[in-house]
Scaffold this active site. Structure first.
Site, PDB file in Angstrom:
ATOM      1  N   ASP A 139       3.509 -36.609   7.816  1.00  0.00           N
ATOM      2  CA  ASP A 139       2.725 -37.711   7.253  1.00  0.00           C
ATOM      3  C   ASP A 139       3.649 -38.558   6.399  1.00  0.00           C
ATOM      4  O   ASP A 139       4.674 -38.099   5.909  1.00  0.00           O
ATOM      5  CB  ASP A 139       1.623 -37.174   6.325  1.00  0.00           C
ATOM      6  CG  ASP A 139       0.473 -36.565   7.118  1.00  0.00           C
ATOM      7  OD1 ASP A 139       0.398 -36.810   8.334  1.00  0.00           O
ATOM      8  OD2 ASP A 139      -0.324 -35.836   6.494  1.00  0.00           O
ATOM      9  N   GLU A 167       4.724 -31.801  11.570  1.00  0.00           N
ATOM     10  CA  GLU A 167       4.086 -31.130  10.433  1.00  0.00           C
ATOM     11  C   GLU A 167       2.745 -30.552  10.831  1.00  0.00           C
ATOM     12  O   GLU A 167       2.407 -29.434  10.476  1.00  0.00           O
ATOM     13  CB  GLU A 167       3.905 -32.146   9.283  1.00  0.00           C
ATOM     14  CG  GLU A 167       3.119 -31.599   8.098  1.00  0.00           C
ATOM     15  CD  GLU A 167       2.697 -32.692   7.110  1.00  0.00           C
ATOM     16  OE1 GLU A 167       3.199 -33.827   7.235  1.00  0.00           O
ATOM     17  OE2 GLU A 167       1.875 -32.404   6.231  1.00  0.00           O
ATOM     18  N   TYR A 177       0.813  -1.217   0.000  1.00  0.00           N
ATOM     19  CA  TYR A 177       0.000   0.000   0.000  1.00  0.00           C
ATOM     20  C   TYR A 177       0.843   1.261   0.000  1.00  0.00           C
ATOM     21  O   TYR A 177       0.504   2.246  -0.633  1.00  0.00           O
ATOM     22  CB  TYR A 177      -0.961  -0.005   1.193  1.00  0.00           C
ATOM     23  CG  TYR A 177      -2.181  -0.846   0.922  1.00  0.00           C
ATOM     24  CD1 TYR A 177      -3.000  -0.544  -0.162  1.00  0.00           C
ATOM     25  CD2 TYR A 177      -2.505  -1.936   1.719  1.00  0.00           C
ATOM     26  CE1 TYR A 177      -4.114  -1.322  -0.443  1.00  0.00           C
ATOM     27  CE2 TYR A 177      -3.613  -2.719   1.453  1.00  0.00           C
ATOM     28  CZ  TYR A 177      -4.417  -2.402   0.383  1.00  0.00           C
ATOM     29  OH  TYR A 177      -5.511  -3.150   0.105  1.00  0.00           O
TER      30      TYR A 177
END
Lengths: 387, 567
Positions: free
Chosen positions: A259, A207, A106
């Site tokens: 995983d 994770e 901005y």
């Protein structure tokens, strides 16, 4: 917003970053005053210019540079944007501000009014989307050799830590073992954190946020003298930098638990060698000594002398069939040189054979105790991890 | 003049004979009265246009051909008398054209305007009209549609009098019938001719063509002053731009390659030569005595045969063989071209400049060439940009012996050539603001029809036009190349210069060391801006284009960011 900097580390970081920016751009200024066409020599941030440094164990940028010249029609706009972005960051550093990347977008976004050759007024924005200004920030990082964290630019906090350690941040001392059910959010400027008393022997990075919470509730970190960290999925830069510092400065071994699928392995890879898209950060963000604790394919299916952690029945219940996308990801990983060690090849081979994957939650559902008191400690003690 | 007249009459008859057996008994005037479309008088629109054209061309021939700077006044007015008679229909017009030319001798006026194929122009010379038929066709058309005589006022240069004649053409006898004659002593040194023809026409339809015709005439003859007044009272003035005129065309003898049996017969009748050898040497160009002897020996025709004898019936086959051999014999020198009158590169450029104020213009006058014994010169001018509108194919301005050709464009050899040029090679991308002028000057223009609006694709002419267009187009390519580079440089300047204020502001901020930082002053920013302006303008070169003011790059840079304040 200008305020007296609250803490010495902060003051020092600002001074250092401002000095680097000033010196780097001073060169451009000198060229202009000497009448020399100015250019910014910036290492190329492309995939083609990314390579794996086996010695350092991380992804690094290659030798390719681009010379961003003001007098080149195709680069003039980016040249202007880089100067603009640098000047905003510079001013923010000097005025003791902590802009976010959105703030920078901005602050720099405005309309350039000029006249075309027919004398008609024309307008052009300095940048349009935040994606454009974010990309300019990356250019400033690469050009100055600093990360945005070094320049005290904030981004959304995502990582969390609890454990047996005290730190100082923003002038406050924080005991990471006294966070209740919550955790300490790893700040955007991890280099401003001072490590005080450390009573941990290793770092466990998980994770998934849910698994982090479960391990926290059972005070895993207390029982096993650990620091428990999560990046809540794909880790942000601050989390990676924080982990790196733990490893580098406190010499704590780092274990990563994800995983058992290509996505999880890639998260491990990001912690360890860096991300492919942003290889320039790896020098400061990657933890090459990070170890992959699990869940490995051999944990599920066993291997030669190794007994699997899951029974035949559990496998039937917990295993998820790999999707095409997973297969494709796995094939992709096989191409990366740091996945070409015998152990990783074995993992990927089993995965492609079985076309099966497993979430850590499956291990937790086998009993949280199993995960916290058997699986993790046993794997660490027996050295059953992959480098 | 007397000889020309007799020759012309003869030609008329033979010409008629060639049209077909059916018309053998018809007078030439009657023939054209019945077949007026052949001469371009097919309808009221075309007739009005054709009448203006014939009169203007006669006027120009009476002036520039004789070294006089033309001053030509054209007016078209409504004929109120006929209007009243025919229920106020606005279809009766008086077309008046006045010139400052050599004038027509009083004894000749009647035949010049009242006998078809009587003409001062039937010699081998490059003039605008060739058939000597045009103005008479207009007179005939006028008397047939409006029933009024042609009015002629004329005075020759050294005469003290102005003579006038009003006359009809007797179509059956092909003779002028004078209905009124006048004679005045001159008060000024005026000489020239003023002709008025009254006819049925369609102004609203013919207007754009006639205006275009006048405009194109002004392009090709910038040395002429032309005034044109429309029936509505609108006046168009094309002032004289130069006193330089192309040299007048000269009369020339025919070239043996360009002769036919009929012409040969006429020539044999009128010649003073005593032998065929002498005929070849004296009546033809490019034939010397040695060449003539060699030629006759080769074709096996006795050189001392008498011209009149050759006209006898029993020698007809020999005559045909003679003419055929003359046409194909390679030993003659090429036709002379001194008698041709090209407009010249300067005048073409001048005319194009006035009409289109183009960004770029150039022209070429090709060396003389010949086809079938007729010499010709091709001239091509190209104008680009300026007041020209971008068009899908080049605006083609066709001229033959300085006559603008407006109709039948797609039939014309010039159109064939220009539309087949690959303009991309010359950096011309359509739509493009481009006009191509093609002028063919020749003792014989190979028109496609009697309407004289399009030129046949004679290979020699076609190839010359192509060469000429390519030559000028190559120069155009150089210009457009420079222009493209210039535009590129300017684009570059804009692309870069617009960022100067932003960069100056940013760098002014970064220039202050952190330990002694304060917001940069306007002066500091200004200094950096100046340095950047200098740097950018010194490093971007604007290529120079001949004939165009070269701009200072710094000025261009400043113009981009001038009076622009940053937010």
């Amino acid at each position: 917003m200008s305020s007296v900097p609250s803490d010495k580390v902060d003051v020092e970081a600002r001074r250092r970053a401002a000095k680097v920016i000033h010196e780097k751009f001073r060169k451009v200024l000198d060229d202009i005053l000497k009448g020399k066409p100015p250019k910014l020599v910036i290492p190329k941030r492309t995939l083609a210019n990314t390579r794996f440094d086996p010695e350092k164990g991380i992804l690094v940028m290659g030798e390719d540079v681009i010379e961003r010249e003001l007098l080149n029609m195709g680069e003039a706009r980016r040249f202007m944007q880089t100067i603009l972005m640098a000047s905003i960051i510079y001013q923010a550093l000097i005025e003791n501000e902590y802009p976010t990347i959105r703030d920078l977008y901005y602050r720099g976004k405005h309309t350039i009014v000029y006249r075309d050759l027919r004398g008609r007024k024309r307008e052009e924005n300095t940048w349009e989307e935040q994606a454009e200004s974010d990309s300019v920030i990356r250019d400033v990082e690469v050009y100055t050799g600093m990360l945005r964290e070094d320049m005290l630019i904030l981004s959304k906090e995502k990582g969390k830590v609890v454990g047996r350690m005290k730190i100082r941040s923003g002038g406050d001392t924080i005991d990471l073992s006294k966070m209740g059910h919550g955790a300490y959010a790893i700040e955007s400027t991890p280099d401003l954190i001072e490590f005080l008393d450390v009573d941990a022997e290793f770092v466990l990075v998980v994770e998934k946020d849910a698994v982090f919470q479960q391990l926290h509730r059972v005070k895993f970190w207390d029982k096993y003298k650990a620091l428990l960290v999560t990046g809540a999925g794909q880790p942000d830069r601050a989390t990676r930098r924080f982990v790196r510092r733990l490893n580098e400065e406190l010499k704590l071994p780092v274990y990563i638990l994800t995983d058992s699928d290509p996505y999880g392995w890639y998260i491990y890879s990001v912690f360890k060698v860096g991300s492919i898209q942003l290889s320039y950060e790896s020098m400061r963000l990657a933890t090459p000594k990070a170890r992959f604790l699990g869940v490995s394919m051999t944990d599920i299916f066993g291997w030669k002398g190794k007994k699997p952690y899951l029974t035949e029945r559990e496998r039937r219940n917990f295993i998820i069939k790999a999707k095409d996308l997973d297969i494709r990801r796995a094939r992709e990983l096989m191409k990366y040189s740091w996945f070409q060690t015998p152990r990783w090849r074995r993992e990927l081979k089993i995965f492609l054979q079985k076309k099966a994957k497993l979430e850590i939650e499956a291990l937790a559902s086998k009993g949280l105790k199993f995960l916290a008191d058997k699986y993790i400690p046993e794997k660490i003690q027996t050295g059953d991890w992959i480098e | 003049m007397a000889r020309a007249s007799s020759v012309a009459k003869q030609t008329g008859k033979t010409g008629e004979a060639r049209k077909g057996e059916r018309y053998r008994e018809m007078s030439v005037a009657e023939f054209f009265a019945r077949n007026r479309e052949l001469a371009g008088f097919s309808n009221p629109t075309r007739a009005l246009y054709q009448t203006v054209r014939e009169l203007v061309e006669n006027a120009l021939d009476a002036t520039d051909t004789h070294g006089i700077l033309p001053f030509i006044q054209v007016s078209i007015t409504y004929d109120e008398e006929l209007e009243a008679k025919h229920g106020n229909a606005k279809k009766w017009f008086r077309v008046t054209v006045e010139d400052n030319g050599i004038g027509v001798p009083p004894t000749v006026i009647a035949n010049a305007f009242g006998r078809v194929l009587f003409s001062s122009k039937y010699v081998i010379r490059q003039t605008r009209g060739m058939y000597g038929l045009g103005v008479k066709a207009a007179v005939l058309y006028g008397q047939m549609t409006a029933g009024k005589p042609v009015e002629v006022y004329s005075s020759i240069g050294n005469s003290e009098y102005v003579y006038s004649r009003k006359l009809y053409i007797d179509t059956e006898k092909n003779e002028p019938r004078i209905v009124e004659r006048g004679q005045w002593r001159k008060r000024s040194g005026w000489h020239g001719t003023r002709v008025t023809i009254t006819l049925e026409g369609d102004w609203s339809r013919a207007k754009s063509r006639i205006l275009e015709y006048i405009k194109r005439t002004a392009i090709i003859a910038p040395y002429a002053e032309i005034v044109f007044e429309t029936p509505e009272g609108q006046v168009f003035v094309f002032p004289r731009l130069t006193n330089k005129m192309p040299p007048p065309p000269k009369e020339a003898k025919p070239h043996p390659h360009g002769i036919d049996v009929n012409q040969m017969k006429l020539l044999l009748q009128s010649t003073n030569a005593r032998t065929l050898l002498q005929v070849l040497v004296t009546e033809f160009q490019s034939v010397g005595k040695i060449t003539a002897e060699k030629f006759l020996k080769q074709v096996g025709i006795p050189p001392d045969i008498k011209p009149r004898d050759l006209l006898r019936k029993e020698y007809n086959d020999l005559l045909v063989r003679l003419v055929d051999s003359m046409k194909s014999y390679r030993g003659f020198r090429a036709p002379k071209s001194e008698h041709l009158s090209p407009i010249g590169e300067d005048l073409i450029k001048l005319g194009l400049k006035r009409m289109f104020e183009p960004e770029w213009v150039d022209a070429v006058t090709r060396p003389p060439r010949a086809y079938a014994g007729h010499s010709f010169i091709v001239e091509v001018g190209i104008a680009y940009g300026g007041a020209l509108e971008p068009v899908q194919e080049p605006l083609l301005l066709r001229y033959a012996n300085k006559i603008p050709l407006l109709y039948e464009e797609r039939e014309d050899v010039a159109y064939k050539v220009v539309s087949n040029i690959n303009w991309k090679i010359y950096r011309v991308e359509f739509p493009a603001p481009i006009a191509v002028l093609v002028h063919i000057a020749s003792t014989k223009i190979p028109y496609k029809g009697v309407g004289k609006e399009s030129i046949s694709d004679v290979p020699e002419i076609e190839s010359e036009i192509r060469t000429a267009v390519q030559e000028v187009a190559r120069r155009l390519r150089l210009f457009l190349g420079r222009k493209a580079r210039e535009a590129e440089a300017r684009r570059k300047i804009i692309t870069i210069a617009k960022y100067i204020p932003e960069i100056a502001r940013g760098l002014a901020m970064l220039a202050k060391p952190p330990e002694k930082w304060s917001p940069p002053s306007e002066d500091e920013e200004r200094r950096l801006m100046e340095a950047l302006i200098k740097l950018v303008s010194r490093n971007i070169e604007i290529p120079e284009i001949p004939g165009v003011d070269h701009e200072d790059p710094e000025k261009v840079v400043r113009s981009v960011i001038e009076n622009i304040h940053l937010e």
